[in-house]
Write a protein that holds these residues in place. Structure first.
Motif, PDB file in Angstrom:
ATOM      1  N   ILE A 228       0.802  -1.227   0.000  1.00 26.61           N
ATOM      2  CA  ILE A 228       0.000   0.000   0.000  1.00 26.61           C
ATOM      3  C   ILE A 228       0.832   1.273   0.000  1.00 26.61           C
ATOM      4  O   ILE A 228       0.304   2.343  -0.306  1.00 26.61           O
ATOM      5  CB  ILE A 228      -0.981   0.030   1.197  1.00 26.61           C
ATOM      6  N   SER A 229       2.129   1.179   0.308  1.00 27.51           N
ATOM      7  CA  SER A 229       2.924   2.402   0.420  1.00 27.51           C
ATOM      8  C   SER A 229       3.068   3.181  -0.885  1.00 27.51           C
ATOM      9  O   SER A 229       3.286   4.393  -0.833  1.00 27.51           O
ATOM     10  CB  SER A 229       4.309   2.093   0.999  1.00 27.51           C
ATOM     11  N   PRO A 230       2.936   2.558  -2.091  1.00 20.52           N
ATOM     12  CA  PRO A 230       2.966   3.403  -3.290  1.00 20.52           C
ATOM     13  C   PRO A 230       1.717   4.269  -3.446  1.00 20.52           C
ATOM     14  O   PRO A 230       1.714   5.209  -4.229  1.00 20.52           O
ATOM     15  CB  PRO A 230       3.054   2.381  -4.437  1.00 20.52           C
ATOM     16  N   HIS A 231       0.636   3.938  -2.722  1.00 21.92           N
ATOM     17  CA  HIS A 231      -0.644   4.592  -2.943  1.00 21.92           C
ATOM     18  C   HIS A 231      -1.047   5.564  -1.838  1.00 21.92           C
ATOM     19  O   HIS A 231      -1.835   6.484  -2.083  1.00 21.92           O
ATOM     20  CB  HIS A 231      -1.747   3.541  -3.084  1.00 21.92           C
ATOM     21  N   VAL A 232      -0.565   5.351  -0.634  1.00 20.74           N
ATOM     22  CA  VAL A 232      -0.919   6.209   0.490  1.00 20.74           C
ATOM     23  C   VAL A 232       0.315   6.426   1.355  1.00 20.74           C
ATOM     24  O   VAL A 232       1.284   5.672   1.280  1.00 20.74           O
ATOM     25  CB  VAL A 232      -2.044   5.598   1.363  1.00 20.74           C
ATOM     26  N   GLN A 233       0.250   7.451   2.186  1.00 16.90           N
ATOM     27  CA  GLN A 233       1.327   7.694   3.135  1.00 16.90           C
ATOM     28  C   GLN A 233       1.177   6.708   4.287  1.00 16.90           C
ATOM     29  O   GLN A 233       0.107   6.575   4.883  1.00 16.90           O
ATOM     30  CB  GLN A 233       1.261   9.132   3.652  1.00 16.90           C
ATOM     31  N   VAL A 234       2.260   5.997   4.602  1.00 17.40           N
ATOM     32  CA  VAL A 234       2.228   4.955   5.625  1.00 17.40           C
ATOM     33  C   VAL A 234       3.364   5.184   6.611  1.00 17.40           C
ATOM     34  O   VAL A 234       4.487   5.505   6.217  1.00 17.40           O
ATOM     35  CB  VAL A 234       2.379   3.544   5.006  1.00 17.40           C
TER      36      VAL A 234
END
Length: 414
Positions: free
Chosen positions: A35-41
């Motif tokens: 998910i890190s390419p799509h949202v800030q994590v």
């Protein structure tokens, strides 16, 4: 660093350190990578391997970082991973901190023995834990069996619970095992009674001499390793016991083996099983926890009764005697593992986050009376209609994931 989608705010994962041995850390790493390419994590470690003083320091640092994020008053979803015992108590503290603010709380249940742990708690503590869990805005479980447990025993609302079987990261190809003269059984995990390691050793020892001549068994894990080694030495050189392996060693062992065996007494959905299936290994296991959701008898493997050593010995012997069965079950295992690919898992999880953030969970009655409002919804988010497809914005580059403690490792635990 990736920026958050308009439909999903910053995600803060809270759980054991990413280098801690165990399946929860594996799942955390896979989720963050997906998910890190799509949202800030951001990941915050509440526990790391080491002595009691180190663990206290790590947990204290985690609480301070969580407090800092909450004080910032920016929209965040806290995704909190818990198992049982001390993990549950630590995450209850974290949950109470989050629930005092307008941020969202997602709890992710991993513990194989949570049912036993919960039943042994004093009644007032049971009620307190259940009340905290019921106030979460989303609750992730690993299987239908665990959904039933949390819905009936802790009275969580079923519409709030999301079943998400642990993800896999299958290799592009799997070895051709048709020409193996010796059938290698493999056990991966903690070497103790709950995982059935000693029962498996006894079941293997009970194989006939003819069958044993065509087989060997390898154990790898932590726990009572030396005790198992002593007992294995009494059986013969066809029993090998390793301590904990890093990712590269683990993958080499999976590629060299023919069958994974995990006769557990209690489970969630073991990453050892999913990782083996991703390598095309059929599985011999017990129908506990979420295992029946991923291993169907005669499809991906063979299921045997918990604690039934004779049935386990029969299943081992059958796998040695029937190569066509091994190949068929291995193909089924690989197909199921591919359906659980982490990319698909990440998309589903982002959709779950979006549902919570968009406020559709409120429409289903998920927000309890008296809960604080989320002022960012009006400013930052327009709820989508149910008919509108949800698409995850794809970043051009993978964002760096902030880690609160320790260097992010690439090895896997179990």
């Amino acid at each position: 660093m990736a920026t958050s989608s308009p439909n999903v705010p910053k995600i803060v994962h809270v759980g054991p350190g990413l280098e801690v041995r165990g399946g929860v850390s594996v799942v955390e790493r896979l989720i963050i990578d997906s998910i890190s390419p799509h949202v800030q994590v951001e990941h915050i470690a509440t526990m790391e391997d080491g002595g009691i003083l180190r663990r206290i320091r790590v947990f204290g640092a985690a609480l301070w970082r969580i407090h800092s994020i909450l004080r910032d008053e920016s929209p965040c979803i806290f995704h909190v991973h818990f198992a049982s015992r001390g993990s549950t108590l630590r995450k209850c503290i974290v949950s109470l901190m989050v629930l005092r603010t307008p941020c969202w709380l997602v709890l992710h249940a991993h513990g194989a023995g949570f049912d036993g742990f919960f039943s042994n708690l004093p009644r007032p503590l049971q009620e307190r834990v259940a009340r905290i869990f019921r106030r979460s805005h989303g609750f992730v479980v690993l299987s239908t069996q665990w959904l039933e447990f949390y819905a009936t025993q802790l009275t969580l609302r079923r519409e709030r619970i999301q079943i998400m079987v642990n993800p896999t990261d299958p290799p592009s190809t799997v070895p051709d095992r048709r020409c193996h003269d010796t059938v290698q059984f493999l056990f991966l995990g903690r070497i103790d009674d709950r995982k059935g390691a000693f029962e498996l050793l006894d079941a293997y020892h009970a194989l006939s001499a003819t069958t044993r001549a065509r087989a060997r068994i390898v154990f790898a894990g932590d726990g009572r390793v030396e005790e198992l080694r002593r007992r294995a030495a009494e059986i013969g050189p066809d029993v090998v016991v390793h301590s904990w392996l890093d990712r590269e060693e683990r993958d080499h062992l999976l590629a060299a083996s023919d069958i994974l065996v995990l006769p557990s007494h209690h489970e969630g959905v073991p990453m050892a099983i999913l990782e083996a299936m991703a390598y095309g290994l059929p599985v011999i296991a017990t129908p506990v926890g979420g295992i029946p959701d991923v291993v169907r008898h005669g499809r991906e493997g063979l299921l045997v009764e918990v604690g039934n050593r004779a049935a386990l010995t029969t299943a081992l012997a059958r796998m040695v005697a029937e190569p066509a069965l091994r190949m068929s079950l291995g193909q089924g295992a690989r197909a199921t593992a591919e359906s659980l690919d982490v990319t698909n898992y990440g998309k589903r999880l982002l959709e779950f986050y979006q549902t919570i953030f968009a406020g559709t969970s409120d429409e289903s009655g998920l927000t309890e009376v008296g809960a604080e409002t989320r002022p960012w919804r009006t400013a930052l988010n327009t709820p989508r209609r149910n008919s509108e497809p949800y698409t995850v914005p794809v970043g051009e580059t993978r964002g760096r994931v902030p880690v609160s403690s320790g260097r992010r490792g690439r090895g896997r635990g179990r």
